[in-house]
Design a protein around this motif. Structure first.
Motif: not given
Lengths: 354, 306
Positions: A105-110, A115-121, A178-187
């Motif tokens: 979900i963090a990658l999808a939101i990008g 403001g509530f991304t972390l809560f959903i995570m 590299f086998p890794q995803t993008a870095l998550f957004h700070s939110s």
């Protein structure tokens, strides 16, 4: 004739229950010193690197807390299951799925900041772990399938699934392959408790979980029912408690806690998904649960101790050139001695004359 | 044709470490003891065998020392679970975690150094028959030993007094104790035997299957062996069937990857684990089969009393 016999202690006192893990720790330290000596290290100095040095700086303490967080969180959940004789060995997989769900979900939101991304995570991480744990729960309740083996097999499946995602569809297109995803957004990440340190706000979730676990275990009818399911399943049946309820709850609580821990790793120190989310926290948490005698307060102390050993192992690797697997041996020995010390909790040696 | 032969031989080779470990655990469980430490004992066996082979000892010596190492690891479990009456689940898990750590530590100098692996036998004339030769007469000796052990273990369990005593102790340690058998001693011996067999299974991995050392190279094979014991209904011949099934699934997914079948390799690699779950479900849903076969005192500590 005199001989030694064993007598069962029907009601071991609180003191001896609390003392036995401490005694086990001391014996582990002694055995560990012997091991250091035979490996050619000076025992006292090595012990200092392992057990004292990590605690002599704020950064060191923050690192101990950082590793203790997932261990305590997972072990709290596992202990509730173990009490009911529900053997969830699959925390490593449940943790991985929690991280995948939250990371997805963090990658999808990008880059968008709701403001509530972390809560959903947080919610998705816990739900992911619970969903993964519901497979063995369903199979156990419906088909009587051994949960140890199913949870363990699912660990491998979860790790392979994560490996597939980070090598394939979720790989960072700008990540130089590299086998890794993008870095998550700070939110989509926990912020550090103190700037410059790695321990994050997820520590408050762990503290909250410890309080909830303590309430469930010692203060609720549910905890009582689960304990009966573990200790005297037939008595529970006569009293009308269903075994199935203990299986479902034991696995869901363990899975949810592990999923949350995986989410907190991804959204904390890692900040992205990598082929491995945890250095075996799901397995080490089993040691923590037993070290804490399956009691929430004990688990908190157990998690801190095991994390201390893990950090000590890292400093020993850095400063003394010891191999990192030594702390794993240490943890294994600790569990051996904890289990051995239980003998003195439950049995009394008696010299009988007859 | 060549491919079919490769799949069949690969299946038999892949089944070999599973047969060793599962047969050992079968005897342990028949005596009423549940040792979840197979994975740890296999790892200790694997690293020991590799170490001795690496140091130049012949494979047979390496394999024997690995058996000894596996039995020593099992002794740790025995002291905890049999003498100190610790929870057998927890003691077995402790052994698995400890074995993983210890083997990683012992093996860290080995790297990926190659060694002279156990080689295939070459029987004059027989090995060179087309089709039949590679199918039957060109394996390494351990494959034949594993298959030969199945009737031997069956005979020992079902046709000897020793086997009867082991099975009685697994069903009702109280009765065995009452007629004068030393329950704890027999359980110790069974546990040590299980450890030696797990060590041999690990040795096979490190000496023949993938002749190199990698930390945690068992990759769950110890747990699959545990599943095989349940699958078999605690009967030796069915262990062989189960091991072939899993060896076959493992080999098929490897070949599927080689064929470039358009499924991600990770998902194919998950097949043996998923297959294990599937087979467990099929077996376990038949409660009567399990109840009829499983040793009644499995996992319960026995205390001779006064």
């Amino acid at each position: 004739m005199r001989r030694l016999t064993l007598e069962q202690r029907l009601h071991p006192s609180v003191a001896i229950r609390a003392l036995s893990p401490i005694a086990a720790t001391l014996i582990t330290i002694l055995a560990g010193s012997a091991m250091f000596y035979f490996l050619g290290y000076e025992p006292l100095g090595t012990l200092r690197v392992f057990f004292i040095d990590p605690l002599t700086s704020v950064y060191g303490i923050s690192e101990v807390l950082l590793k203790a967080c997932p261990l305590v969180l997972i072990a709290l959940g596992l202990a509730i299951g173990f009490r009911a004789n529900v053997w969830n060995i699959g925390a490593e997989g449940q943790l991985t799925i929690g991280a995948i769900c939250a990371g997805g979900i963090a990658l999808a939101i990008g880059e968008k900041d709701f403001g509530f991304t972390l809560f959903i995570m947080v919610i998705l991480g816990a739900l992911g772990g619970m969903a993964w744990a519901s497979i063995p729960a369903f199979l156990k309740v419906r088909f009587n399938t051994n949960e140890i083996l199913v949870t363990l097999m699912l660990n491998y499946v979860a790790l392979l699934l994560l490996s597939y995602l980070v090598h394939g569809p979720w790989r960072d297109p700008f990540g130089f392959n590299f086998p890794q995803t993008a870095l998550f957004h700070s939110s989509a990440m926990f912020s550090p408790v103190l700037p410059g340190f790695r321990v994050t706000g997820s520590i408050f979730i762990v503290i909250g979980a410890a309080i909830i676990a303590w309430t469930i275990v010692t203060r609720s009818f549910l905890g009582f029912q689960m304990a009966i399911a573990g200790k005297a399943p037939r008595a529970g049946l006569f009293a009308g408690y269903r075994d199935n309820k203990a299986i479902w709850l034991g696995l869901l609580i363990g899975g949810g806690a592990a999923g949350l821990a995986g989410m907190a790793e991804a959204a904390g120190p890692l900040g992205q998904l990598l082929p491995t989310i945890s250095p075996g926290y799901g397995y080490t948490a089993i040691i923590v649960a037993f070290l804490g005698r399956l009691h929430p307060i004990g688990v908190v102390f157990g998690g801190l101790l095991v994390s201390l050993i893990a950090n000590g192992g890292e400093s020993a690797q850095m400063y003394l050139g010891m191999h990192s697997s030594l702390s794993q041996i240490f943890q294994g020995m600790l569990l051996f001695f904890v289990l051995a010390a239980d003998f003195l909790v439950f049995y009394k040696l008696k010299l009988v004359t007859r | 044709m060549d491919l079919t032969i490769a799949i069949i031989t690969g299946t038999l080779i892949g089944a070999t470490p599973l047969i060793f470990a599962a047969l050992g655990e079968l005897v342990v469980e028949r005596s009423g003891v549940l040792n979840l430490g197979i994975e740890g004992m296999m790892l200790i066996g694997a690293v020991t065998a590799f170490g001795f082979a690496f140091a130049g000892y012949p494979p047979i010596v390496a394999a024997l020392v690995a058996m000894l190492a596996g039995a020593t690891a099992a002794l740790l479990f025995g002291v905890l679970a049999l003498t100190l009456m610790a929870n057998q689940y927890a003691a077995g898990l402790a052994l698995t975690l400890f074995g993983a750590g210890l083997s990683t530590f012992l093996g860290h100098g080995f790297g990926a150094a190659p060694l002279t692996a156990i080689t295939e036998v070459s029987i004059p004339f027989l090995s060179s028959i087309p089709i039949v030769g590679p199918l039957l007469f060109r394996y390494d000796p351990m494959v034949y030993i594993a298959i030969a052990l199945i009737p031997i273990i069956w005979f020992a369990l079902y046709r000897t007094k020793m086997g009867l005593v082991i099975r009685v102790i697994g069903e009702s340690p109280q009765s065995a104790h009452a007629i004068g058998y030393n329950v704890i001693l027999v359980r110790y011996l069974a546990t040590l035997f299980g450890g030696a067999m797990a060590g041999l299974g690990g040795a096979y991995l490190a000496l023949a299957y993938t002749p190199l050392w990698v930390p945690n190279m068992t990759a769950g094979k110890g747990w699959i062996a545990l599943a095989l014991v349940i699958f078999s209904g605690w009967r030796p011949f069915r262990v062989m069937l189960g091991a072939w099934l899993f060896g076959g699934v493992t080999i098929l997914q490897l070949h599927a990857q080689g064929f470039g079948i358009d499924v991600p390799s990770q998902l194919l690699s998950a097949l043996p684990y998923v297959a294990t779950i599937f087979v467990l479900v099929v077996i376990s849903r038949n409660r009567i089969f399990l109840l009829k076969n499983f040793p009644m005192s499995l996992g319960k500590p026995f205390h001779p009393g006064n």
